[in-house]
Scaffold this motif. Structure first.
Motif, short mmCIF file in Angstrom:
data_model
loop_
_atom_site.label_atom_id
_atom_site.label_comp_id
_atom_site.label_asym_id
_atom_site.label_seq_id
_atom_site.Cartn_x
_atom_site.Cartn_y
_atom_site.Cartn_z
N THR A 198 0.94 -1.29 0.08
CA THR A 198 0.05 0.00 -0.07
C THR A 198 0.81 1.26 -0.03
O THR A 198 1.78 1.25 0.62
N TYR A 199 0.63 2.14 -1.02
CA TYR A 199 1.28 3.45 -0.99
C TYR A 199 1.16 4.04 0.42
O TYR A 199 0.22 4.59 0.90
N PRO A 200 2.52 4.45 1.15
CA PRO A 200 2.30 5.04 2.31
C PRO A 200 2.18 6.62 2.08
O PRO A 200 2.26 7.18 0.96
N LYS A 201 2.15 7.38 3.30
CA LYS A 201 2.06 8.82 3.12
C LYS A 201 3.43 9.46 2.74
O LYS A 201 4.33 8.94 2.68
N THR A 202 3.27 10.29 1.51
CA THR A 202 4.09 10.87 0.57
C THR A 202 5.43 11.30 1.46
O THR A 202 6.52 10.89 1.18
N GLU A 203 5.09 11.95 2.47
CA GLU A 203 6.20 12.83 3.19
C GLU A 203 7.26 11.50 3.83
O GLU A 203 8.33 12.14 4.24
N HIS A 204 6.89 10.57 4.15
CA HIS A 204 7.66 9.36 4.79
C HIS A 204 8.29 8.56 3.68
O HIS A 204 8.66 7.64 4.22
N PHE A 205 8.30 8.67 2.61
CA PHE A 205 8.58 7.72 1.49
C PHE A 205 9.41 8.44 0.25
O PHE A 205 8.92 9.13 -0.59
N GLN A 206 10.57 8.17 0.18
CA GLN A 206 11.37 8.47 -1.03
C GLN A 206 12.28 7.50 -1.27
O GLN A 206 13.26 7.03 -0.42
N THR A 207 12.44 6.85 -2.36
CA THR A 207 13.35 5.89 -2.73
C THR A 207 13.41 5.82 -4.34
O THR A 207 12.54 5.72 -5.19
N GLY A 208 14.75 5.41 -4.78
CA GLY A 208 15.03 5.51 -5.98
C GLY A 208 15.56 3.86 -6.33
O GLY A 208 16.37 3.35 -5.62
N LEU A 209 14.69 3.15 -7.27
CA LEU A 209 15.02 1.97 -7.66
C LEU A 209 16.48 2.07 -8.49
O LEU A 209 17.11 3.06 -8.40
N GLY A 245 11.44 5.70 -9.51
CA GLY A 245 11.36 5.71 -7.72
C GLY A 245 10.06 6.49 -7.44
O GLY A 245 9.22 6.71 -8.30
N TRP A 246 10.12 6.99 -6.28
CA TRP A 246 8.94 7.74 -5.66
C TRP A 246 9.82 8.83 -4.90
O TRP A 246 10.58 8.70 -4.33
N TRP A 247 9.21 9.96 -4.78
CA TRP A 247 9.69 11.06 -4.31
C TRP A 247 8.67 12.00 -3.27
O TRP A 247 7.51 11.75 -3.43
N THR A 248 9.28 12.34 -2.28
CA THR A 248 8.51 13.10 -1.18
C THR A 248 7.63 14.23 -1.71
O THR A 248 6.79 14.78 -1.00
N ASP A 249 7.76 14.73 -2.97
CA ASP A 249 6.93 15.98 -3.63
C ASP A 249 6.14 15.12 -4.55
O ASP A 249 5.40 16.07 -5.24
N LEU A 250 5.85 13.99 -4.80
CA LEU A 250 4.88 13.51 -5.37
C LEU A 250 3.59 13.67 -5.21
O LEU A 250 3.15 13.68 -3.85
#
Length: 638
Positions: free
Chosen positions: A63-74, A102-107
């Protein structure tokens, strides 16, 4: 005599129950990791014409978490220019093409499946560009500040078949371990310019172009304008000639898997021991206990593409789309090195974003270890005594016991977590607020709407069009003549360069197709899919020399909606129709657009419209409701 004993028993039971029920409140921490991956070095600077890799696409969390807690580049790469020997030695000299999946905190429209960004950084983070209309921007009232566009106009849209949303390029939500092939190759779309913005600073002729290889789209997508690299030189002429507008790239042999922040909470048991609960990461199962995440890294010389394209642009035969084999060099992993010379670390911090190393705990990671599958493939091997096979995907441990003395953490079973920590019932936050839209100065509700700016002068030739994406957003886009798109106008190129650029892009559009072969293929696994709603065909008359530019991205609305002010469902009928079209609720206005984007009919405050005078075919309806909601739908006129 029995009564006191009974009372003591009841009192003891009550106190025990209170102790068991009393739980500490878990506090948000931080979890990060980094994997450095080293292949055998190329040792040949002739292969300074870019790179390509195949990177696995999968949902890192269930499940996609709250954006501000998640930043990861594959898994991705950092491509820098080859040094000349004249580079400054200070820490601010830094310029790369990085980005990736990836996913970034400003998505704003994040999803379980990653997005792709181009991630070019001009010197010292002077600016960075992530895609056409996307990049560095200050926020004013949570909107991007277009008075200082910086990197948002550093990349030109090249493809006439693919939309690029400002939130990042969407991968299909069905991906689970398939490979995205991507790479950057310089192409000579312009000639070297002896002056830049009227200053005697040379800008080179290398337009570093993103190529993709997916199941449903192949080919060039967009490129960094050469002036993106030289803008910092206008402020410091000593940097002239050091950047990717002129310099070859360093042949890549190292890659990274960068986890900046993952959701984790920490708590303390009654005996003072610390425990953590992490949102468990997941990895695709390739086979048995293996997850292959990187395949077929390659570097190129200019013979791969540049030589043939330059000849073509100068009157020679059409350049083939496939990269020439004489310009290719395989980057190989040492099969004698079981881990691929990888360095892997994972840490839990007690406070999010904290700099204090005394609250960093090194996590025991024997449950997931780097490994070389073959000379062209790298990934992780799992210890299945600690990692679950969760319906076809690896699920890593959730709970950890932290050792304050050693600053270490070890994975534990759920049964080992003390109840009083409150960790077991804790549920991680998800996004609940509706995201703000991305707006550009073309849109009238953008605070920097500018009729005389690069978005509207001369402006688009067709639009608006809309596309609903799998991340729950809707993008609005218009068609621009290639050299009239905002990024190219903002580059302030001389007229002769603009003319040449338009001619060369038209040659690409007329001869290269999204189904042709470009990058060398992967050696294992299947290709990933892009969100199919991003793939389009140009309108009639705009097939060559025109590109789609996204001007808006917002939360999707649909034709049938339940609105709190209308109390029930809004619909239109019949559709298709040959005459009247009816609305079940009052509307504020309705606009009818041709498929080419021209407004051909508009009505206010009606419950029906007559479309009998329209020619047979497909039209776009934009319906505005009294509460300000917008509904967009297709109309078929019989």
């Amino acid at each position: 005599m029995k009564k006191p004993s009974y009372l003591v028993f009841i009192l003891a039971l009550t106190l025990t129950t209170l102790v068991l029920e009393a739980q500490n409140t878990p506090e948000m921490g931080d979890r990060f990791a980094f994997t450095s991956i080293f292949a055998l070095p190329a040792n040949d600077n002739a292969f300074g014409g870019g790179f390509s890799i195949y990177s696995s696409v999968w949902p890192l969390f269930e499940t996609y978490p709250k954006t501000e807690h998640f930043q990861t580049g594959l898994i991705s790469a950092w491509m820098s220019p080859q040094p000349t020997g004249s580079e400054p030695t200070d820490e601010f000299f830094y310029n790369t093409i990085e980005g990736g999946l990836g996913w970034w905190t400003d998505l704003r429209f994040g999803h379980e499946v990653p997005k792709f960004t181009m991630g070019g950084v001009s010197n010292g983070f002077y600016s960075w560009a992530n895609g056409p209309g996307a990049g560095q921007a200050e926020l004013v009232d949570d909107h991007r500040d277009w008075s200082q566009p910086n990197g948002m106009l550093g990349i030109a849209q090249l493809s006439n078949n693919l939309l690029w949303p400002p939130d990042g390029l969407n991968m299909a939500t069905s991906n689970n371990g398939e490979f995205l092939g991507y790479g950057y190759i310089p192409l000579p779309f312009t000639e070297e310019m002896p002056t830049t913005n009227g200053v005697n600073i040379t800008t080179g002729n290398q337009s570093w172009t993103l190529f993709l290889n997916t199941e449903n789209f192949k080919g060039p997508v967009a490129f960094f304008l050469p002036t993106f690299w030289t803008k910092p030189v206008l402020e410091d002429p000593s940097l002239e000639g050091l950047f990717l507008d002129t310099r070859p790239s360093e042949p890549l042999s190292s890659f990274g898997f960068e986890t900046a922040t993952l959701p984790v909470v920490n708590s303390i048991a009654n005996d003072g021991t610390r425990y953590s609960k992490a949102l468990p990461t997941r990895y695709p199962i390739t086979e048995a206990n293996e997850s292959v995440l990187l395949n077929r890294p390659m570097v190129y010389s200019k013979d791969a593409m540049w030589t043939n394209v330059e000849s073509w642009f100068n009157g020679g035969p059409v350049a083939p789309t496939a990269f020439a084999t004489e310009g290719q060099l395989e980057i190989l992993f040492d099969t004698e090195d079981s881990q691929g010379s990888a360095f892997f670390e994972s840490k839990i911090k007690l406070e999010p974003g904290g700099d204090d190393e005394d609250d960093e705990y090194d996590i025991e990671t024997t449950y997931i270890q780097p490994f070389v599958k073959d000379s062209q493939s790298w990934g992780f091997q799992m210890d299945m005594s600690m990692v679950e096979d969760d319906n076809g995907i690896f699920k890593t441990p959730t709970y950890f016991e932290l050792n304050d003395a050693l600053l270490e953490g070890n994975p534990i079973e759920l049964s080992e977590v003390p109840t009083e920590t409150g960790l077991v019932p804790y549920e991680f936050e998800t996004n609940t607020e509706a995201p703000l839209p991305y707006l550009t100065p073309l849109e009238t509700d953008c605070p920097w709407h500018d009729p005389n700016g690069v978005w509207l002068n001369p402006g688009p030739v067709a639009g608006p069009f809309e596309a609903d994406l799998e991340d729950g957003s809707t993008i609005t886009y218009y068609w621009y003549r290639f050299i009239d798109q905002p990024a190219v106008l903002a580059a302030n190129l001389p007229n002769d360069q603009r003319t040449l650029l338009q001619q060369r892009v038209e040659m690409i559009h007329a001869n290269w197709q999204k189904t042709d072969t470009y990058l060398p293929s992967q050696t294992r696994g299947n290709l990933a899919n892009l969100d199919n709603n991003l793939i389009i065909e140009p309108p009639s008359g705009f097939e060559i020399g025109y590109v789609p530019i996204v001007t808006r991205q917002e939360k999707s609305t649909t034709l049938s909606i339940v609105d709190t002010n209308l109390d029930d469902v809004f619909t239109i009928y019949p559709n298709p129709t040959s005459s009247n079209l009816y609305f079940t609720k009052p509307i504020q206005s309705v606009d009818v657009y041709s498929i080419n984007g021209s407004k051909i009919l508009s009505r206010n405050s009606v419950s029906e419209i007559n479309v009998s005078t329209l020619s047979r075919g497909l039209y776009i309806l934009k319906i505005y409701l009294p509460n300000g909601s917008l509904i967009v739908n297709k109309l078929i006129k019989k």
